[in-house]
Design a protein around this motif. Structure first.
Motif, PDB file in Angstrom:
ATOM      1  N   LYS A  68      -5.795   0.021   0.958  1.00  8.24           N
ATOM      2  CA  LYS A  68      -6.867   0.155   2.089  1.00  8.24           C
ATOM      3  C   LYS A  68      -7.715   1.093   1.945  1.00  8.24           C
ATOM      4  O   LYS A  68      -6.909   2.373   1.567  1.00  8.24           O
ATOM      5  CB  LYS A  68      -6.321  -0.229   3.234  1.00  8.24           C
ATOM      6  CG  LYS A  68      -4.862   0.716   3.539  1.00  8.24           C
ATOM      7  CD  LYS A  68      -4.390   0.709   4.979  1.00  8.24           C
ATOM      8  CE  LYS A  68      -3.048   1.679   4.889  1.00  8.24           C
ATOM      9  NZ  LYS A  68      -2.685   1.924   6.671  1.00  8.24           N
TER      10      LYS A  68
ATOM     11  N   ASN B 209      -9.409   5.572 -10.018  1.00  3.94           N
ATOM     12  CA  ASN B 209      -9.636   4.586 -11.167  1.00  3.94           C
ATOM     13  C   ASN B 209      -9.462   5.266 -12.524  1.00  3.94           C
ATOM     14  O   ASN B 209     -10.487   5.879 -12.949  1.00  3.94           O
ATOM     15  CB  ASN B 209     -10.981   4.021 -11.061  1.00  3.94           C
ATOM     16  CG  ASN B 209     -11.217   3.333  -9.763  1.00  3.94           C
ATOM     17  OD1 ASN B 209     -10.368   2.881  -9.223  1.00  3.94           O
ATOM     18  ND2 ASN B 209     -12.624   3.264  -9.203  1.00  3.94           N
TER      19      ASN B 209
ATOM     20  N   SER C 267       1.056  -1.238  -0.035  1.00  2.00           N
ATOM     21  CA  SER C 267      -0.065  -0.149   0.000  1.00  2.00           C
ATOM     22  C   SER C 267       1.095   1.151   0.067  1.00  2.00           C
ATOM     23  O   SER C 267       2.014   1.247   0.629  1.00  2.00           O
ATOM     24  CB  SER C 267      -0.865  -0.156   1.308  1.00  2.00           C
ATOM     25  OG  SER C 267      -1.002   1.177   1.638  1.00  2.00           O
TER      26      SER C 267
ATOM     27  N   ARG D 292     -10.651  -1.129   5.144  1.00  2.00           N
ATOM     28  CA  ARG D 292     -11.465  -1.764   4.036  1.00  2.00           C
ATOM     29  C   ARG D 292     -10.651  -1.928   2.903  1.00  2.00           C
ATOM     30  O   ARG D 292      -9.695  -1.213   2.813  1.00  2.00           O
ATOM     31  CB  ARG D 292     -12.592  -1.031   3.644  1.00  2.00           C
ATOM     32  CG  ARG D 292     -13.846  -1.140   4.693  1.00  2.00           C
ATOM     33  CD  ARG D 292     -15.022  -0.462   4.324  1.00  2.00           C
ATOM     34  NE  ARG D 292     -14.936   1.049   4.525  1.00  2.00           N
ATOM     35  CZ  ARG D 292     -15.774   1.983   4.955  1.00  2.00           C
ATOM     36  NH1 ARG D 292     -16.749   1.239   5.606  1.00  2.00           N
ATOM     37  NH2 ARG D 292     -15.572   3.130   5.147  1.00  2.00           N
TER      38      ARG D 292
ATOM     39  N   ARG E 287     -10.856   3.243   4.157  1.00  2.00           N
ATOM     40  CA  ARG E 287     -10.964   3.848   5.705  1.00  2.00           C
ATOM     41  C   ARG E 287     -11.416   2.478   6.416  1.00  2.00           C
ATOM     42  O   ARG E 287     -11.824   1.694   5.617  1.00  2.00           O
ATOM     43  CB  ARG E 287     -12.037   4.821   5.641  1.00  2.00           C
ATOM     44  CG  ARG E 287     -11.674   6.110   5.378  1.00  2.00           C
ATOM     45  CD  ARG E 287     -12.604   7.241   5.348  1.00  2.00           C
ATOM     46  NE  ARG E 287     -13.864   6.685   4.527  1.00  2.00           N
ATOM     47  CZ  ARG E 287     -15.098   6.895   4.854  1.00  2.00           C
ATOM     48  NH1 ARG E 287     -15.331   7.724   5.919  1.00  2.00           N
ATOM     49  NH2 ARG E 287     -15.939   6.428   4.119  1.00  2.00           N
TER      50      ARG E 287
ATOM     51  N   GLN F 246      -1.149  -2.146  -6.156  1.00  2.00           N
ATOM     52  CA  GLN F 246      -0.999  -2.235  -4.508  1.00  2.00           C
ATOM     53  C   GLN F 246      -1.774  -3.714  -4.330  1.00  2.00           C
ATOM     54  O   GLN F 246      -2.686  -4.010  -4.782  1.00  2.00           O
ATOM     55  CB  GLN F 246      -1.917  -1.367  -3.821  1.00  2.00           C
ATOM     56  CG  GLN F 246      -1.410  -0.021  -3.949  1.00  2.00           C
ATOM     57  CD  GLN F 246      -2.223   1.076  -3.230  1.00  2.00           C
ATOM     58  OE1 GLN F 246      -1.683   1.717  -2.269  1.00  2.00           O
ATOM     59  NE2 GLN F 246      -3.582   1.188  -3.619  1.00  2.00           N
TER      60      GLN F 246
ATOM     61  N   LYS G 274     -18.599   6.085  -7.831  1.00  3.89           N
ATOM     62  CA  LYS G 274     -17.251   6.556  -7.335  1.00  3.89           C
ATOM     63  C   LYS G 274     -15.987   6.024  -8.027  1.00  3.89           C
ATOM     64  O   LYS G 274     -15.631   5.064  -8.763  1.00  3.89           O
ATOM     65  CB  LYS G 274     -16.938   5.848  -5.943  1.00  3.89           C
ATOM     66  CG  LYS G 274     -15.862   5.863  -5.260  1.00  3.89           C
ATOM     67  CD  LYS G 274     -16.016   5.365  -3.646  1.00  3.89           C
ATOM     68  CE  LYS G 274     -14.714   5.572  -2.914  1.00  3.89           C
ATOM     69  NZ  LYS G 274     -14.869   5.214  -1.669  1.00  3.89           N
TER      70      LYS G 274
HETATM   71  C1  BT5 Z   1     -11.582   5.098   0.505  1.00  4.43           C
HETATM   72  O1  BT5 Z   1     -11.936   4.249   1.495  1.00  4.43           O
HETATM   73  O2  BT5 Z   1     -12.333   5.606  -0.683  1.00  4.43           O
HETATM   74  C2  BT5 Z   1     -10.011   5.557   0.460  1.00  4.43           C
HETATM   75  C3  BT5 Z   1      -9.483   4.750  -0.710  1.00  4.43           C
HETATM   76  C4  BT5 Z   1      -8.060   5.201  -0.644  1.00  4.43           C
HETATM   77  C5  BT5 Z   1      -7.230   4.551  -1.790  1.00  4.43           C
HETATM   78  C6  BT5 Z   1      -5.749   4.866  -1.774  1.00  4.43           C
HETATM   79  S1  BT5 Z   1      -4.893   4.232  -3.132  1.00  4.43           S
HETATM   80  C7  BT5 Z   1      -3.399   4.948  -2.443  1.00  4.43           C
HETATM   81  C8  BT5 Z   1      -3.314   4.869  -1.026  1.00  4.43           C
HETATM   82  N1  BT5 Z   1      -2.858   3.533  -0.761  1.00  4.43           N
HETATM   83  C9  BT5 Z   1      -3.693   2.932   0.259  1.00  4.43           C
HETATM   84  O3  BT5 Z   1      -3.486   1.793   0.712  1.00  4.43           O
HETATM   85  N2  BT5 Z   1      -4.861   3.465   0.337  1.00  4.43           N
HETATM   86  C10 BT5 Z   1      -4.785   4.792  -0.406  1.00  4.43           C
HETATM   87  P1  BT5 Z   1     -13.473   3.836   1.849  1.00  4.43           P
HETATM   88  O4  BT5 Z   1     -14.342   5.161   1.856  1.00  4.43           O
HETATM   89  O5  BT5 Z   1     -13.543   3.124   2.891  1.00  4.43           O
HETATM   90  O6  BT5 Z   1     -14.001   3.022   0.667  1.00  4.43           O
HETATM   91  C11 BT5 Z   1     -13.576   1.675   0.626  1.00  4.43           C
HETATM   92  C12 BT5 Z   1     -14.658   1.025  -0.090  1.00  4.43           C
HETATM   93  O7  BT5 Z   1     -14.740   1.357  -1.460  1.00  4.43           O
HETATM   94  C13 BT5 Z   1     -14.420  -0.539  -0.414  1.00  4.43           C
HETATM   95  O8  BT5 Z   1     -15.031  -1.036   1.043  1.00  4.43           O
HETATM   96  C14 BT5 Z   1     -15.106  -1.101  -1.522  1.00  4.43           C
HETATM   97  O9  BT5 Z   1     -16.584  -0.900  -1.242  1.00  4.43           O
HETATM   98  C15 BT5 Z   1     -14.927   0.380  -2.344  1.00  4.43           C
HETATM   99  N3  BT5 Z   1     -13.673   0.207  -3.447  1.00  4.43           N
HETATM  100  C16 BT5 Z   1     -12.508  -0.797  -3.080  1.00  4.43           C
HETATM  101  N4  BT5 Z   1     -11.879  -0.370  -4.152  1.00  4.43           N
HETATM  102  C17 BT5 Z   1     -12.501   0.364  -5.090  1.00  4.43           C
HETATM  103  C18 BT5 Z   1     -12.231   1.000  -6.318  1.00  4.43           C
HETATM  104  N5  BT5 Z   1     -10.855   0.708  -6.905  1.00  4.43           N
HETATM  105  N6  BT5 Z   1     -12.976   2.045  -6.938  1.00  4.43           N
HETATM  106  C19 BT5 Z   1     -14.180   2.306  -6.407  1.00  4.43           C
HETATM  107  N7  BT5 Z   1     -14.544   1.807  -5.113  1.00  4.43           N
HETATM  108  C20 BT5 Z   1     -13.785   0.796  -4.385  1.00  4.43           C
END
Ligand code: BT5
Length: 313
Positions: free
Chosen positions: A110, A201, A83, A115, A112, A106, A176
């Protein structure tokens, strides 16, 4: 890799002597890059070149025309990491303000509350180390500044309306496209550093992600691939500009204008329970102000669902 970044023909011999390796080692590297999805052309007597339209992610190409004054000048571009946030957090203390970590893949991206964040090749998985001189109580403004910057960059480059969903998702037409994860370290009320992870994305096929995530990608919205190099430069430039105005009303005002949450009926789940009501405004400290059953409430953190008409009471 950087020897191919210019898009010009470069002979295997030249690459070998620049790197101090054998021709066979160069050939092996080229084969490995092709396996990773890079389109590399080979021609006898000319050598190799990166095919036009290749979406090469390397620090040298990004830095070539990066217009920021401080953000991203220390740019660490990696192929595969667990990550980028994890990496940035572990290195943040020794990093200068504005260091950026980027990865093609990655394996344990991760979101929030730990997840998972799906991070296949083609996305922008990037973490910024920011050290603004603001108190911890104002750290939410960094998050806000980065959301505003990403939304601006998408709008400028592709003419797409990119709204901000509280707390800081970026949506295109209700789906999203980007999530942001901020992790901070502080001593008493002094912010030591913030690591802001941006998961965008870009060139990924959103139909490969579970439908219930309601995800989209720039590629799906535009109907073609985008230049991630150009996109990253624009996000960094807009983030630097927004960080320059971190204090004052400008960023919260722009956040409000770009918000797709305010004025809607929402359901917010937080550690204090679930609330349903109308999203009224953003408070001074980044909390969402809701009107639920005639009572005004504040939610500092949580998951927000925009309710559809049929779910409204
Ligand atoms: C977020 O969390 O939206 C924050 C994501 C941050 C990712 C970046 S990538 C670079 C850096 N390194 C990391 O390890 N993280 C950061 P949250 O609001 O909790 O949304 C997570 C949820 O979004 C998951 O439980 C899925 O339902 C959905 N999800 C997972 N991957 C996705 C994707 N690529 N595009 C859209 N939704 C996704």
């Amino acid at each position: 890799m950087q020897h191919l970044a210019s898009g010009r023909w470069v002979s295997g011999e030249d690459i070998a002597s620049l790197l101090g390796v054998s021709r066979a080692a160069v050939w092996k590297q080229i084969r490995a890059l092709k396996r990773r999805g890079y389109r590399i052309e080979a021609a006898p007597g000319r050598g190799y070149r990166l095919a036009e339209g290749s979406d090469l992610l390397d620090a040298e190409s990004i830095l070539l025309d990066l217009k920021t004054e401080w953000l991203g000048h220390d740019l660490r571009c990696l192929q595969e990491v667990t990550s980028t946030n994890e990496l940035a957090v572990s290195a943040a203390r020794g990093c200068r303000d504005g260091t950026v970590f980027l990865a093609e893949i990655q394996t344990q991206g991760k979101g929030r509350l730990s997840r998972p964040w799906s991070s296949p090749p083609g996305g922008v998985w990037m973490s910024l180390v920011l050290k603004p001189a603001i108190p911890l109580s104002q750290a939410y403004r960094i998050n806000m500044a980065v959301s505003v910057a990403v939304s601006r960059a998408i709008e400028h480059l592709y003419g797409l309306e990119a709204g901000i969903k509280w707390p800081n998702d970026i949506l295109i037409a209700g789906r999203k496209v980007c999530g942001i994860l901020m992790e901070v370290s502080a001593e008493l009320d002094r912010l030591e550093y913030a690591v802001v992870g941006v998961g965008l994305n870009a060139n990924i096929d959103a139909s490969s992600l579970p439908e219930e995530w309601m995800a989209t990608s720039l590629q799906d919205e535009i109907g073609g691939r985008v230049s991630r190099v150009e996109l990253i430069r624009e996000i960094l430039l807009e983030t630097e500009r927004a960080c320059g105005r971190i204090e004052g009303d400008e960023i919260p005002e722009e956040w409000r204008r770009r918000s797709v949450t305010l004025g809607r009926r929402v359901r917010v789940a937080s550690i204090w329970g679930t609330l349903e009501g109308e999203a009224l405004d953003l408070a001074e400290d980044g909390a969402l102000l809701l009107e639920a059953d005639g009572v005004k409430r504040r939610v500092l953190a949580g998951d927000c669902i925009h309710l559809r008409a049929k779910e409204e009471r």
